[in-house]
Motif scaffolding. Structure first.
Motif, PDB file in Angstrom:
ATOM      1  N   TYR A 195      86.418 -12.738 -42.385  1.00  0.00           N
ATOM      2  CA  TYR A 195      86.013 -11.750 -41.379  1.00  0.00           C
ATOM      3  C   TYR A 195      84.530 -11.405 -41.512  1.00  0.00           C
ATOM      4  O   TYR A 195      83.824 -11.224 -40.509  1.00  0.00           O
ATOM      5  N   LEU A 196      84.024 -11.298 -42.762  1.00  0.00           N
ATOM      6  CA  LEU A 196      82.629 -10.950 -42.971  1.00  0.00           C
ATOM      7  C   LEU A 196      81.680 -12.083 -42.601  1.00  0.00           C
ATOM      8  O   LEU A 196      80.539 -11.817 -42.201  1.00  0.00           O
ATOM      9  N   ILE A 197      82.102 -13.311 -42.730  1.00  0.00           N
ATOM     10  CA  ILE A 197      81.203 -14.444 -42.538  1.00  0.00           C
ATOM     11  C   ILE A 197      81.309 -15.036 -41.148  1.00  0.00           C
ATOM     12  O   ILE A 197      80.297 -15.299 -40.481  1.00  0.00           O
ATOM     13  N   LEU A 198      82.506 -15.223 -40.665  1.00  0.00           N
ATOM     14  CA  LEU A 198      82.722 -16.003 -39.449  1.00  0.00           C
ATOM     15  C   LEU A 198      82.363 -15.209 -38.201  1.00  0.00           C
ATOM     16  O   LEU A 198      82.676 -14.021 -38.095  1.00  0.00           O
ATOM     17  N   ALA A 206      90.000 -15.237 -60.951  1.00  0.00           N
ATOM     18  CA  ALA A 206      91.115 -15.145 -60.008  1.00  0.00           C
ATOM     19  C   ALA A 206      91.414 -13.707 -59.629  1.00  0.00           C
ATOM     20  O   ALA A 206      92.009 -13.457 -58.570  1.00  0.00           O
ATOM     21  N   ALA A 207      91.006 -12.745 -60.468  1.00  0.00           N
ATOM     22  CA  ALA A 207      91.290 -11.331 -60.202  1.00  0.00           C
ATOM     23  C   ALA A 207      90.175 -10.642 -59.430  1.00  0.00           C
ATOM     24  O   ALA A 207      90.311  -9.469 -59.086  1.00  0.00           O
ATOM     25  N   VAL A 208      89.067 -11.338 -59.161  1.00  0.00           N
ATOM     26  CA  VAL A 208      87.967 -10.719 -58.415  1.00  0.00           C
ATOM     27  C   VAL A 208      88.414 -10.473 -56.975  1.00  0.00           C
ATOM     28  O   VAL A 208      88.966 -11.360 -56.325  1.00  0.00           O
ATOM     29  N   PRO A 209      88.200  -9.270 -56.424  1.00  0.00           N
ATOM     30  CA  PRO A 209      88.629  -8.991 -55.042  1.00  0.00           C
ATOM     31  C   PRO A 209      87.941  -9.903 -54.037  1.00  0.00           C
ATOM     32  O   PRO A 209      86.782 -10.307 -54.218  1.00  0.00           O
ATOM     33  N   SER A 210      88.649 -10.212 -52.971  1.00  0.00           N
ATOM     34  CA  SER A 210      88.110 -11.132 -51.971  1.00  0.00           C
ATOM     35  C   SER A 210      86.895 -10.565 -51.262  1.00  0.00           C
ATOM     36  O   SER A 210      86.029 -11.312 -50.803  1.00  0.00           O
ATOM     37  N   VAL A 211      86.798  -9.234 -51.168  1.00  0.00           N
ATOM     38  CA  VAL A 211      85.653  -8.651 -50.493  1.00  0.00           C
ATOM     39  C   VAL A 211      84.359  -8.939 -51.256  1.00  0.00           C
ATOM     40  O   VAL A 211      83.280  -9.057 -50.644  1.00  0.00           O
TER      41      VAL A 211
END
Length: 338
Positions: free
Chosen positions: A267-270, A134-139
């Motif tokens: 943003y990175l995928i779509l 849960a603490a892993v950054p979304s990037v």
């Protein structure tokens, strides 16, 4: 008539409830003031965010009017009626729905295993791992999905389009499904890929909330179910799941709120496309938060006002989802007890 002696028996009190007086100490008063101040500060911050968005978006909303909610195109500098959130808001809800549909069974199964089946030592390890995820950054999730996941799942998307195309969201347009030379990129950068990545992001949060509620199921009712001859699954079905309904709903809605506002990974995928795209397997889609991140840097003052209006719409949508979830959780047994 002589008055009763001071040291004699007193007359019985009148019928009625006794008045209880509380004399809190200094530590209790300080804690109460801190709790009230914290709650008030949270409400003030929320009102400040909403008020700031409303003020900054007033120019765009007054120009677009109600067409802001029904227009798909996004061209604020083109004048009246050239911009709206119909497409990006639909894409946001679509990606959030995909994420919740995929994450909910994973989070529920993981929470039940940790709470009811895992040995004690393994349970502590799994709890720490889930909290760490849960603490892993979304990037990090976004880069993983962009570089690896979407290309690995292109074959799955092709299979769904070929054999499950009768289901409207899995239908594709302008693609010859019988052509084996179709490049895999026509199935990447889609709403489905973005939803899968967001699902992996919100699963640990949902799992943590569900597990905490499942652990609070009354031990007496658990033992009573076993005493009546119930199996472990029967006890879970009759005791744990009904008691934890509030946690399941609350965790799911919290995950949905996180999915609706996710920015960098989507943003990175779509591949942004400003039209309603209900076909989740095809390249192209839209969402509010990535659109703001994409357009904010090079926007004119009026376009920034339009972006603020889009942010206000997302803010109100998230509030509505959270308030609805809070109302449902408060009426459940676990929500009332907590």
């Amino acid at each position: 008539m002589n008055a009763p002696a001071a040291d004699g028996p007193r007359p019985p009190a009148a019928d009625g409830p006794r008045a209880l007086t509380v004399n809190p100490g200094l530590s209790d008063r300080l804690f109460l003031a801190w709790a009230r101040g914290s709650g008030t500060l949270v409400l003030l911050v929320m009102l400040a965010v909403g008020g700031y968005l409303a003020v900054r978006s007033a120019d765009a909303l007054s120009t677009a009017g109600w067409s802001f909610l029904t227009t798909e195109n996004w061209n604020p500098d083109g004048g009246r009626g050239q911009f709206g959130v119909a497409a990006v808001l639909t894409g946001t809800v679509l990606i959030g729905g995909i994420a919740v549909v995929l994450a909910m069974p994973l989070a529920l199964g993981c929470a039940l295993y940790i709470s009811e089946y895992a040995p004690r030592r393994l349970k502590r390890l799994l709890v720490g791992l889930v909290d760490l995820m849960a603490a892993v950054p979304s990037v990090v999730y976004g880069v993983w999905g962009f570089v690896l996941l979407q290309y690995e799942l292109a074959g799955v998307a092709r299979w769904l389009a070929t054999y499950a195309g009768w289901f409207p969201p899995f239908r594709t347009t302008g693609i010859d499904l019988d052509n084996p030379l179709n490049p895999p990129v026509i199935y990447t950068a889609s709403s489905l890929m973005a939803g899968i990545v967001v699902a992996f992001m919100i699963t640990p949060i949902m799992c943590s909330i569900m597990r905490e509620v499942f652990d609070q199921a009354p031990a007496g009712e658990r033992e009573g179910a076993y005493a009546l001859g119930s199996t472990r699954w029967g006890m879970i079905r009759s005791v744990v799941l009904p008691f934890g309904r509030g946690g399941i709903i609350g965790g799911t809605m919290l995950g949905l709120g996180r999915a609706l506002g996710e920015t960098i990974s989507v943003y990175l995928i779509l591949s942004m496309q400003f039209e309603i795209q209900p076909h989740v397997l095809q390249t192209g889609g839209s969402a509010v938060a990535p659109m703001i991140a994409l357009r904010y840097g090079d926007s004119s003052p009026f376009a920034v006002s339009a972006l603020m209006a889009a942010g206000l719409t997302l803010f109100l949508l998230t509030l509505a989802v959270n308030f609805a979830a809070a109302a449902v959780v408060a009426r459940s047994r676990s929500g009332a007890s907590s």
